[in-house]
Design a protein around this motif. Sequence first.
Motif, PDB file in Angstrom:
ATOM      1  N   PRO A 641       0.793  -1.232   0.000  1.00  0.00           N
ATOM      2  CA  PRO A 641       0.000   0.000   0.000  1.00  0.00           C
ATOM      3  C   PRO A 641       0.825   1.282   0.000  1.00  0.00           C
ATOM      4  CG  PRO A 641      -0.984  -1.610   1.468  1.00  0.00           C
ATOM      5  CD  PRO A 641       0.327  -2.189   1.016  1.00  0.00           C
ATOM      6  N   ALA A 642       1.932   1.310   0.753  1.00  0.00           N
ATOM      7  CA  ALA A 642       2.731   2.541   0.798  1.00  0.00           C
ATOM      8  C   ALA A 642       3.318   2.846  -0.576  1.00  0.00           C
ATOM      9  CB  ALA A 642       3.837   2.411   1.837  1.00  0.00           C
ATOM     10  N   GLY A 643       3.854   1.817  -1.242  1.00  0.00           N
ATOM     11  CA  GLY A 643       4.406   2.023  -2.578  1.00  0.00           C
ATOM     12  C   GLY A 643       3.346   2.393  -3.587  1.00  0.00           C
ATOM     13  N   VAL A 644       2.168   1.757  -3.494  1.00  0.00           N
ATOM     14  CA  VAL A 644       1.061   2.078  -4.391  1.00  0.00           C
ATOM     15  C   VAL A 644       0.645   3.534  -4.218  1.00  0.00           C
ATOM     16  CG1 VAL A 644      -1.358   1.604  -4.918  1.00  0.00           C
ATOM     17  CG2 VAL A 644       0.226  -0.298  -4.532  1.00  0.00           C
ATOM     18  N   ALA A 645       0.573   3.984  -2.971  1.00  0.00           N
ATOM     19  CA  ALA A 645       0.154   5.361  -2.699  1.00  0.00           C
ATOM     20  C   ALA A 645       1.108   6.365  -3.331  1.00  0.00           C
ATOM     21  CB  ALA A 645       0.059   5.592  -1.193  1.00  0.00           C
ATOM     22  N   THR A 646       2.402   6.146  -3.163  1.00  0.00           N
ATOM     23  CA  THR A 646       3.385   7.076  -3.721  1.00  0.00           C
ATOM     24  C   THR A 646       3.345   7.056  -5.243  1.00  0.00           C
ATOM     25  OG1 THR A 646       4.797   6.811  -1.776  1.00  0.00           O
ATOM     26  CG2 THR A 646       5.833   7.645  -3.780  1.00  0.00           C
ATOM     27  N   SER A 647       3.233   5.859  -5.834  1.00  0.00           N
ATOM     28  CA  SER A 647       3.188   5.733  -7.287  1.00  0.00           C
ATOM     29  C   SER A 647       1.942   6.394  -7.862  1.00  0.00           C
ATOM     30  CB  SER A 647       3.237   4.255  -7.681  1.00  0.00           C
ATOM     31  OG  SER A 647       3.045   4.091  -9.067  1.00  0.00           O
ATOM     32  N   VAL A 648       0.789   6.082  -7.300  1.00  0.00           N
ATOM     33  CA  VAL A 648      -0.461   6.641  -7.817  1.00  0.00           C
ATOM     34  C   VAL A 648      -0.512   8.149  -7.587  1.00  0.00           C
ATOM     35  CG1 VAL A 648      -2.971   6.674  -7.491  1.00  0.00           C
ATOM     36  CG2 VAL A 648      -1.737   4.497  -7.622  1.00  0.00           C
TER      37      VAL A 648
END
Length: 944
Positions: A641-648
């Motif tokens: 989730p943390a990586g997804v949040a930064t990417s999105v």
Amino acid sequence: MKQTALLLFSLTSIVYAQAQPKLVQTVSKKGDEVVIPFQKYTLDNGLTVILTEDHSDPIVHVDVTYHVGSAREEIGKSGFAHFFEHMMFEGSDHVKSGDHFKIISAAGGQLNGSTNQDRTNYFETVPSNQLEKMLWLESDRMGFLMDAVTQPKFEIQRSTVKNERGQNYDNRPYGLASEAASKALYPYGHPYSWLTIGYIEDLNKVDVNDLKRFFLRWYGPNNATLTIGGDIDVKQTLAWVQKYFGAIPRCPDVQKMDLPAPVLDADRYISYVDNYARLPLLYIEYPGVKMYDKDQAALDALSLIIGQGKNSLLYKDFIKTRKAAQASMSSDNSELAGTIGIQVIPYPGASLADMKHKVDSVFAEFEQRGVTDDDLARFKGSAEADYINSLASINGKVRELAAAQTFTGNPDQIGRELSDIRRVTKEDVLRVYNQYIKGKPAVILSVLPKGGAAQPVAADNYTVDNTHYQAPDYGYAGLVYHKAKDNFDRSVEPSTGPNPVVKVPAYWTGTTDNGIHLIGTYTDEIPTVTVNLSIKGGGLLAALDTAKAGLPNITAQMLNDETEHFTAEQFNAELEKLGSTIQVSATADATVFSVSSLTKNLDATLDLLKERLFHPRFSAESLERIRKMTLQGFQIAKTQPAGVATSVFGKVLYGPDNIRTYGLAGNERTVPRIGVEDVQAFYDRYFAPNLTSVTVVGDVSEKEIRRKLSFLDTWTQKDINVPGADTTVAERTPNTIYLVDVPHAAQSEIRVGYVTGVNYDATGTYYRLLLANYPLGGGFDSRLNLDLREEKGWTYGASSQFASGKYGGTFSAGAGVRAASTDSAVAEFVKDISGYTDGGVTPTELAFIKSSIGQSDALKYETNAQKASFLSRIQLYGLPHGFVDEQNRILKALTADDVNDLAKQYLDVHRMAIVVVGDKERILPGLSNLGYSIVELDADGRRK
């Protein structure tokens, strides 16, 4: 819930007749030996004091290590040691709650604490004029904490710890693997059978009185080591130590623990389903050895041979053959026991049972091949260099002394440990393999992705047996709280002397005839050299062919592989024997060759740099392996989730198809299009001396390094134009929350921000924005962190920042928050940012900016890595010699109006996008009530 009134601790005041600290050990450096000079003292109350002078930088590092970790916890009360680490920052009799962080941050210092199975430590690095104040702070929470521990503080920190567990364990792929394996490896009741973070159910059922008992039992001077290193005066330091710590009473005696190693009578098969994993995991764990054991070095050598680096058998049989995304082996050592672990993440199509069979084949292969001279040379070279590099900072030196004292009673362990490494023989490695691995039972854990078809290695055959457990006596009976009585007024915060003189590293610059820009500085604190060679371009060059985005990153990875004269394994072997590293990486702006070497091996290391830079070999086999790992990495990243949040968040700001969001790494569409010919053409076209900068820091003079780098003089210039970045900003619907669903996520990730358009400028708007952001989200004492973590208990940490380069920048704020508080946390981010913009900076906050940032320079130039980063920034942005002085002038002249004008211009929350990643079913109702439109996106940032 117990009532506070039931706490039956008697309170007395004691005055100790204090003798002077007793010197019990002195170690000095002789010749070229690797040693940390120190003096060891003891106080009458049992406190051990270690002092090491190091006047190379005007800083001091203070460490208080308590010999208590999760191994001292009771069944049903796991997580106490770590929980108490948090409580030790919540104020004491003479230090208000929150002031510990505030005082140290205002002094330009850094602080933290950490807990493991066997010890808890608290540490701070500050300018040297702040030492007395640090001793006052640490002694106050050692001797005067009890009355300041309250139920409200307890509840906030309990929530924070639960958020930490969610962020670091429950909310990430394979986060619970070590917990499952430990529970199966150790017998019921063994303190290593649970994680240091503890179980949520245990944290839920305890109260503040349980925590106070824990403090009384373990947190006394006779169970602690105080280690102080850096720019100190020994006589004055001892006087302060005696003054502030001498009257603190002892806690009950703490006996050394000694438990039998776990014994398995057969393989124990266990499994669990992971909510976040995309690929299954095979996790094999054998009982190992304790720290400082005679077999520790040999097991480290065995792990390197079988499962670490490109020369390992696991790499050869799993990674190079593209059977697995990851395959490794390690030996970990703690005070009471150790483990030997193997982890394999197979690619789709391979079963965990196949992987287990293949691991057994690797063991058989090792038995047949044995241990080579080359194996030993690689282990000894890399292990020695790792040890020396760990001593680069005063923090590293102090940490080494404190750990050695805590676990052996003698801080001087470096010589013995290096000797153990150098003495390892082939026979030792084979012996430990036969003793700990061959034919021995293990815990065999299968981690299975949710909803997938993956099957465990074998059916579960083990459940924990708690029928024979007998709880030990932890010594909690009859605890009495003795409060010390000082002969001075402890309520008066010590004053500080004048700020130390901080000198920016003296550096030299130059340019070669073929256009390479050089910058360097000399330091001989440790016998190492760092060289960074940076070639302009990196991810920016992806803009020239968007269909093959990711080419810069693929090229960098291939440059880490084989060359014309070496296989990847041979190249890696040469580096390990030297104890050197040469790592190539791609950034948005450049391709960077990062080199680290012991001084004595610099010539040989630079020969290898020459080979890697000028003679790469780009093979189809290497490309296929790297492409497969890269594509699988994209899939794994979408489970976090943390990586997804930064990417999105980036894709919301720039648009999902903007090259800035995928140019460096590429995506599932572009990476498969990259061929060997593309990599070769990229290298041939864009690797040139006139795009190159070199930074050198360490034990080598300008004259010497220019001669050693003369091989670069033959490099031919090329006519190249590197494109700029696409600065297009996506159009967004205002008043919108962009939501990405991760079913069953334990936490939600929140990002708030926008594209500022501000370029990096060391003395312009960008620098001033860093100052303006500091009270809002730039440190622990910022408004966002104090609100969401310390007051609400919704997160492990919240922050904000301005980031920038040559092509614009962004403002972003964010945190991982507990799922139940997602909507409230979003509202709080908006409220805090708006409140700062509308209400302005307070006089206290303005003074804090100036004090904290103004004194922090003392900590900026200590290690080779810090110096290299400083010099690289000078090169990249063409900064003048006096830019640090100019920053200090700007800081000193900063006014509230300056900060408020910047906030109004650049922190308008109405311009900001809000991205939330979490469990839609759980958080959507609350978000819908905030008055925003909700737009659902997938993990690629595209509308559903």
